[in-house]
Design a protein around this motif. Structure first.
Motif, short mmCIF file in Angstrom:
data_model
loop_
_atom_site.label_atom_id
_atom_site.label_comp_id
_atom_site.label_asym_id
_atom_site.label_seq_id
_atom_site.Cartn_x
_atom_site.Cartn_y
_atom_site.Cartn_z
N PHE A 1 1.84 14.56 11.93
CA PHE A 1 0.84 13.61 11.42
C PHE A 1 1.23 12.19 11.83
CE2 PHE A 1 -0.52 10.42 8.42
CZ PHE A 1 -1.86 10.71 8.21
N ASN B 1 -11.88 6.07 4.47
CA ASN B 1 -10.47 6.40 4.23
C ASN B 1 -10.16 6.40 2.74
OD1 ASN B 1 -7.49 6.24 4.24
ND2 ASN B 1 -7.78 6.06 6.45
N GLN C 1 -8.52 12.22 8.96
CA GLN C 1 -7.13 11.80 8.68
C GLN C 1 -6.72 12.24 7.28
OE1 GLN C 1 -5.75 8.10 7.19
NE2 GLN C 1 -4.65 7.59 9.06
N GLN C 2 -7.61 12.08 6.33
CA GLN C 2 -7.27 12.47 4.96
C GLN C 2 -7.32 13.99 4.78
OE1 GLN C 2 -5.84 10.53 2.71
NE2 GLN C 2 -5.91 9.01 4.35
N ILE D 1 3.38 0.77 6.17
CA ILE D 1 2.94 1.69 5.10
C ILE D 1 4.01 2.78 4.92
CG2 ILE D 1 1.24 3.46 4.46
CD1 ILE D 1 -0.90 1.83 5.91
N MET E 1 -2.21 15.41 4.54
CA MET E 1 -0.96 14.66 4.54
C MET E 1 -0.64 14.06 3.17
SD MET E 1 1.63 13.35 6.07
CE MET E 1 2.67 11.92 6.34
N THR F 1 -9.07 9.43 0.35
CA THR F 1 -7.74 9.33 -0.24
C THR F 1 -7.89 9.60 -1.74
OG1 THR F 1 -7.16 7.61 1.35
CG2 THR F 1 -5.71 7.85 -0.52
N MET G 1 2.46 13.23 0.56
CA MET G 1 2.88 11.87 0.26
C MET G 1 2.78 11.55 -1.24
SD MET G 1 3.94 10.48 3.05
CE MET G 1 4.65 12.05 3.48
N PHE H 1 0.84 -1.20 0.00
CA PHE H 1 0.00 0.00 0.00
C PHE H 1 0.89 1.26 0.00
CE2 PHE H 1 -3.12 2.64 2.76
CZ PHE H 1 -3.73 3.16 1.64
O1 FRU Z 1 2.01 7.76 6.33
C1 FRU Z 1 1.06 8.41 5.55
C2 FRU Z 1 0.02 7.49 5.02
O2 FRU Z 1 -0.78 6.99 6.03
C3 FRU Z 1 -2.13 6.95 5.59
O3 FRU Z 1 -2.83 7.99 6.19
C4 FRU Z 1 -2.74 5.64 5.95
O4 FRU Z 1 -2.87 5.55 7.32
C5 FRU Z 1 -2.10 7.18 4.13
O5 FRU Z 1 -3.28 7.69 3.62
C6 FRU Z 1 -0.93 8.11 4.07
O6 FRU Z 1 -0.42 8.21 2.81
#
Ligand code: FRU
Length: 521
Positions: free
Chosen positions: A402, A434, A295-296, A179, A300, A438, A304, A37
């Motif tokens: 984050f 999520n 979170q999204q 990840i 962040m 994303t 990334m 992922f």
């Molecule tokens: O470490 C950053 C990554 O972690 C995530 O939030 C998943 O938890 C992804 O969406 C992001 O790219």
């Protein structure tokens, strides 16, 4: 501490069991699932900043970016619907696949889902590495996405079922850690392949995704299915033997009986979705929806997915852009380790609140920096060393904020607040929300950058402010509270109390005391 209703944690159930070799191998397989992922998240930004790749598949962007045709507005150079689709299509495919995967994982077992995920991912990596035209590129991304959907759905379930009770939280975080390792690996590979002679570096970047996929497929072939899954499919005897093996002890009766009971209870629930939407589960529903959403919306993934593109936009050279991305990747990974080491000391709320504040301050600094330099028309003045350093440092401090808060806790908190009867439905909501956001961020970022200019970072800062207040007001501390006692924290919370407490039930003096402590903060 507003919203931080506390209850005294009691002792965990002491199921006997060791951290056996099998559990260790489980961690490794989970790690490769997460790697897959992460690798995908990190690879697209670097590849889409490589001129030979742009020239072959996205000639319009190539003309704007490399040949500087069509104006000098930096904010809009990479704004291309086709380019965006290259990144975002994977998450759309993953979203659809994770819904199908939940049925496969339940009916056929966790292992077939993992195997299928790995195989599809391998196929996607091959198609992408050999891509001759844009259609092959999209097909490859879709296959990778389906692979990611299956892996993301099955690996966390597999992990939490294999893990001995007391290691569950830590193993949950191993998934997020892997990840981040995947993202970092992708950045490092891009850094080297970008300078390869012959303009085929991007093929290696995309094709290398096959390496974690092969490890994942082989790993899944060697691993047994979980006792929970065997019981779910009526193979109780086999499940008991399996449990004895993975725990490394003969006396597993207590855990085994609990698994059987849990399975009987969960089979009684005919409509887990309807249950999740009932008033009693309002706190869980709110958190499994809003935690992945927020979170999204931290923004962040702007860094990334598009770090190299962003650094180029700011005016860095090709090499410096890829190198700066590697730095952010290292910070991401190391800070996740910090979170793992401190989450049980500082608690979930402590990390969420600190991380939120840190991201907010950095977003303001980034906005000011980019605003001063590019103004509204996107034409930069000359790039000075101190300025470049300031931007990279601000981005790194943001990423650290984050990575020790919303990154790992975005998975940990939903998984520990869901009672068994709504666990799978709740997890599906969590993963789907999520993936939707994303996808959304990947899809709109380049357009937003073009339209909102430096104000883009303020857009995310507003959300970071809102999510920090959300945690402050609504999330009780879950540190050290066994899952089966989690219901108590809602009863003790000033906001959630009215949803979960039975009207006829008289509050005990302990409850009244807890609410008082929570209110006084
Ligand atoms: O470490 C950053 C990554 O972690 C995530 O939030 C998943 O938890 C992804 O969406 C992001 O790219």
């Amino acid at each position: 501490m507003a919203g931080g209703g506390m209850i005294t944690p009691s002792v965990n159930k002491g199921y006997p069991g060791k951290f056996t070799g099998r559990v260790f191998i489980t961690c490794i397989v989970a790690a490769t699932g997460g790697l897959i992922f992460g690798y995908d998240i990190g690879i697209s930004g670097g590849v889409t900043s490589m001129p030979p790749f742009l020239e072959k598949f996205f000639p319009d962007v190539f003309k704007k970016e490399v040949l500087n045709i069509g104006g000098t507005n930096q904010y809009c150079k990479f704004n291309s619907q086709k380019l965006t689709m290259f990144t975002s299509s994977l998450y759309l495919a993953a979203l659809v696949a994770s819904l199908v995967a939940s049925t496969v994982t339940r009916k056929l077992g966790r292992r077939p889902s993992m195997l299928l995920g790995g195989a599809l991912f391998l196929a996607g990596a091959i198609v992408n590495g050999l891509a001759q035209n844009i259609t092959m590129l999209y097909i490859g991304r879709a296959l990778l996405g389906v692979g990611v959907g299956f892996a993301n759905q099955s690996v966390p379930v597999y992990l939490s079922e294999m893990a001995p009770y007391k290691y569950r939280g830590a193993l949950n975080m191993v998934f997020q850690l892997s990840i981040t390792i995947g993202i970092l690996a992708a950045y490092v590979i891009n850094y080297f392949t970008a300078s390869m002679k012959g303009g085929n570096g991007w093929r290696y970047s995309l094709g290398c995704a096959g390496v974690p996929a092969i490890i994942f497929v082989l790993g899944s072939l060697c691993l047994p299915d979980t006792p929970n899954s065997l019981i779910e499919r009526g193979k109780n005897e086999e499940a008991k033997k399996r449990l004895q093996k993975i725990r490394g002890v003969d006396n597993v009766d207590q855990e085994y009986n609990d698994l059987i009971n849990a399975s009987i209870e969960s089979k009684k629930i005919k409509h887990p979705w309807a249950k999740l939407f009932s008033r009693k589960y309002r706190p869980q529903l709110v958190f499994v929806t809003f935690i992945p959403f927020f979170q999204q919306l931290t923004g962040m993934n702007v860094f990334m997915f598009y770090a190299p593109v962003l650094f180029k936009t700011i005016g860095f050279g090709a090499n410096a852009s890829l190198f700066s991305s590697v730095i952010t990747g290292v910070v991401n990974c190391v800070s996740t380790l910090v979170s793992m080491a401190t989450v049980d000391r500082f608690g979930r709320r402590g990390l969420f609140l600190e991380g939120g504040l840190q991201m907010l301050i950095c977003q303001i600094i980034i906005t000011v920096c980019i605003g001063i330099k590019f103004g509204l028309n996107g034409n930069p003045s000359e790039l000075q060393q101190w300025y470049a350093t300031l931007v990279v440092v601000a981005i790194c401090v943001y990423v650290a904020g984050f990575a020790w808060s919303w990154g790992p806790l975005g998975w940990l908190v939903p998984s520990e607040i869901l009672p068994l009867e709504v666990r799978s439905a709740g997890q599906s909501v969590n993963v789907s929300v999520n993936m939707i956001f994303t996808f959304f961020i990947a899809e709109i970022y380049l357009q937003m950058m073009c339209a909102m200019k430096f104000g883009l970072f303020i857009f995310f800062a507003v959300f970071v402010f809102a999510m920090t207040i959300f945690i402050y007001k609504l999330l009780p501390e879950t540190k050290g509270i066994p899952i089966e006692e989690m219901a108590e924290i809602w009863k003790a919370h000033p906001v959630w109390r009215k949803y979960v407490v039975d009207e006829n039930e008289k509050p005990t003096s302990e409850m009244v005391e807890e609410v008082k402590i929570a209110k006084e903060g």
